[in-house]
Design an enzyme around this catalytic site. Structure first.
Site, PDB file in Angstrom:
ATOM      1  N   TYR A 101      32.133  10.245  27.785  1.00  0.00           N
ATOM      2  CA  TYR A 101      31.154   9.437  28.532  1.00  0.00           C
ATOM      3  C   TYR A 101      31.324   7.989  28.119  1.00  0.00           C
ATOM      4  O   TYR A 101      31.490   7.689  26.928  1.00  0.00           O
ATOM      5  CB  TYR A 101      29.733   9.907  28.196  1.00  0.00           C
ATOM      6  CG  TYR A 101      28.662   8.997  28.751  1.00  0.00           C
ATOM      7  CD1 TYR A 101      28.068   9.253  29.983  1.00  0.00           C
ATOM      8  CD2 TYR A 101      28.258   7.855  28.051  1.00  0.00           C
ATOM      9  CE1 TYR A 101      27.097   8.409  30.506  1.00  0.00           C
ATOM     10  CE2 TYR A 101      27.289   7.005  28.574  1.00  0.00           C
ATOM     11  CZ  TYR A 101      26.713   7.290  29.797  1.00  0.00           C
ATOM     12  OH  TYR A 101      25.768   6.447  30.315  1.00  0.00           O
ATOM     13  N   GLU A 186      29.122   3.086  34.825  1.00  0.00           N
ATOM     14  CA  GLU A 186      29.152   4.322  34.045  1.00  0.00           C
ATOM     15  C   GLU A 186      30.299   5.215  34.499  1.00  0.00           C
ATOM     16  O   GLU A 186      30.506   5.388  35.697  1.00  0.00           O
ATOM     17  CB  GLU A 186      27.818   5.062  34.225  1.00  0.00           C
ATOM     18  CG  GLU A 186      27.708   6.334  33.384  1.00  0.00           C
ATOM     19  CD  GLU A 186      26.439   7.116  33.732  1.00  0.00           C
ATOM     20  OE1 GLU A 186      25.469   7.033  32.974  1.00  0.00           O
ATOM     21  OE2 GLU A 186      26.433   7.806  34.767  1.00  0.00           O
TER      22      GLU A 186
END
Ligand code: GDP
Ligand code: MN
Length: 380
Positions: A101, A186
């Site tokens: 992530y 993101e």
């Protein structure tokens, strides 16, 4: 302004972040035209401005054109968190050895950009324990140097080659954030493939709405506005919908904010607010008032300090709307400033009482709101 995944992916690749190739289609016909050129196996991905598509059944794998068409058929028109899927991204499927992530976002408490990375990607980041997420705020004077990136990536326990790729991607992600005036960029998952290549396998990007004009080259989805907010924007009116149910019309950002605070102080909640700004046109006031009515507030609180916007101009506009179409909820007015006597006369002639004291008026608005909620058998 939120970007669809395929748009975010394009933005990433412009800044040198590796991402799989794909094609966007919005109908089966469009798919038929491109199906023979797709890099099977492919992932068939719903394009909606929300996450969690995988869980909702909006991400499927296909080995060939027939399978892809079937998934496409199911996914087009599907509802995900209240949003209808109108476009589907068909993208090269890779074999994932690990899902990381990575993100950069505006951290409001430190008022700085924050870079976040975790070895536990591919799942909702809210569900990852805090000690597994490595964060660094970035001071704009120092920027995010490759040293910072290496330091953060060092937490992930990757081998040297992958750490190097992730470090480079993280630096580029920060540049994307900065140069695009983003609030959020993101990558989840940031995937390590079986061959050891690191790629951005998803893209979530939000550009600050106040800065979109600086980026005519960035294609985005819808701005984050409600239908009424959009209508107001088209009419050039500052109008924001909130969670409460008292409609506030004030002039100037300062008075508008203070009015919302006063309502909150007395136990009420602003539901929508509208800033008249500097206007001297009763027509504009009427347009504002009509927009306010459409938002269905339980009480309308008009808090005015006349200046450029003269108090009697506003009173005229309000009274005209009341006479032409009425208002079925209470109206509380507090009027001061330029031409206030005239304004009060106009309002009183139409049966609307106008106070001078903002505290008294805010309290009255909250009281009427509570009474309305009581008679309706509960609040909004
Ligand atoms: P989201 O659920 O809206 O965040 O959509 P994602 O694009 O993140 O996809 C959801 C999940 O599908 C990912 O976390 C992966 O586990 C899986 N996935 C997506 N693309 C691929 C791919 O190319 N290969 C593999 N193996 N899994 C994928
Ligand atoms: Mn994702």
């Amino acid at each position: 302004m939120k970007l669809y995944e395929y748009q975010g992916r394009d933005l990433f690749t412009r800044f040198g972040i590796p991402a799989p190739e794909g094609v966007v289609v919005s109908s089966v016909e469009e798919f038929e035209a491109v199906k023979d050129d797709l890099p099977y196996p492919v992932v068939v991905k719903a394009q909606v401005l929300t996450g969690g598509r995988g869980k909702a059944g909006g991400v499927k794998f296909a080995d060939n054109a027939d399978e892809a068409r079937e998934h496409l058929d199911n996914i087009l028109g599907m509802e995900i968190k209240g949003l209808t899927v109108e476009k589907v991204f068909l993208v090269e499927m890779l074999d994932f050895a690990q899902e990381l992530y990575a993100s950069v976002l505006l951290d409001r408490s430190s008022r700085l950009p924050m870079v976040m990375i975790s070895a536990e990607g591919g799942v909702d980041i809210e569900s990852v324990p805090d000690d597994k997420i490595h964060k660094m705020t970035v001071h704009p004077f120092t920027g995010f140097s490759s040293y910072h990136a290496r330091h953060l990536v060092g937490n992930l326990g990757l081998d040297k080659d992958q750490a190097k790729q992730v470090t480079s991607i993280l630096s580029k992600l920060y540049t994307t954030y900065l140069e695009s005036d983003a609030d959020l960029v993101e990558i989840n998952p940031l995937a390590i493939t079986g061959e050891g290549k690191v790629v951005a396998a998803d893209a979530k990007v939000s550009i600050n709405d106040a800065a979109t004009f600086r980026h005519p080259d960035i294609e985005g989805g819808e701005e984050d506005l409600t239908a009424l907010e959009k209508e107001a924007q088209e009419k050039g009116i500052a109008f924001v919908q909130l969670d409460g149910d008292i409609g506030v019309i004030a002039n100037g950002a300062g008075l508008t904010m203070a009015t919302l605070d006063a309502l909150e102080h007395y136990g009420g909640n602003g539901g929508v607010f509208l800033d008249l700004g500097g206007t001297d046109s009763p027509e504009k006031v009427m347009t504002c008032f009509r927009l306010m009515k459409k938002a269905n507030p339980s009480v309308v609180f008009l808090n005015l300090f006349g200046g450029i916007t003269k108090a009697d101009t506003v009173a005229k506009g309000v009274v005209q709307v009341l006479e032409e179409e009425g208002l079925d909820v209470p109206l509380v007015t507090r009027i001061r400033g330029v031409n206030e006597e005239k304004a009060r006369e106009i309002l009183e002639a139409a049966g609307v009482e106008a106070t001078q004291d903002p505290k008294e008026a805010a309290q009255l608005a909250v009281k009427l709101r509570n009474e309305a909620a009581g008679t309706n058998g509960g609040g909004a």
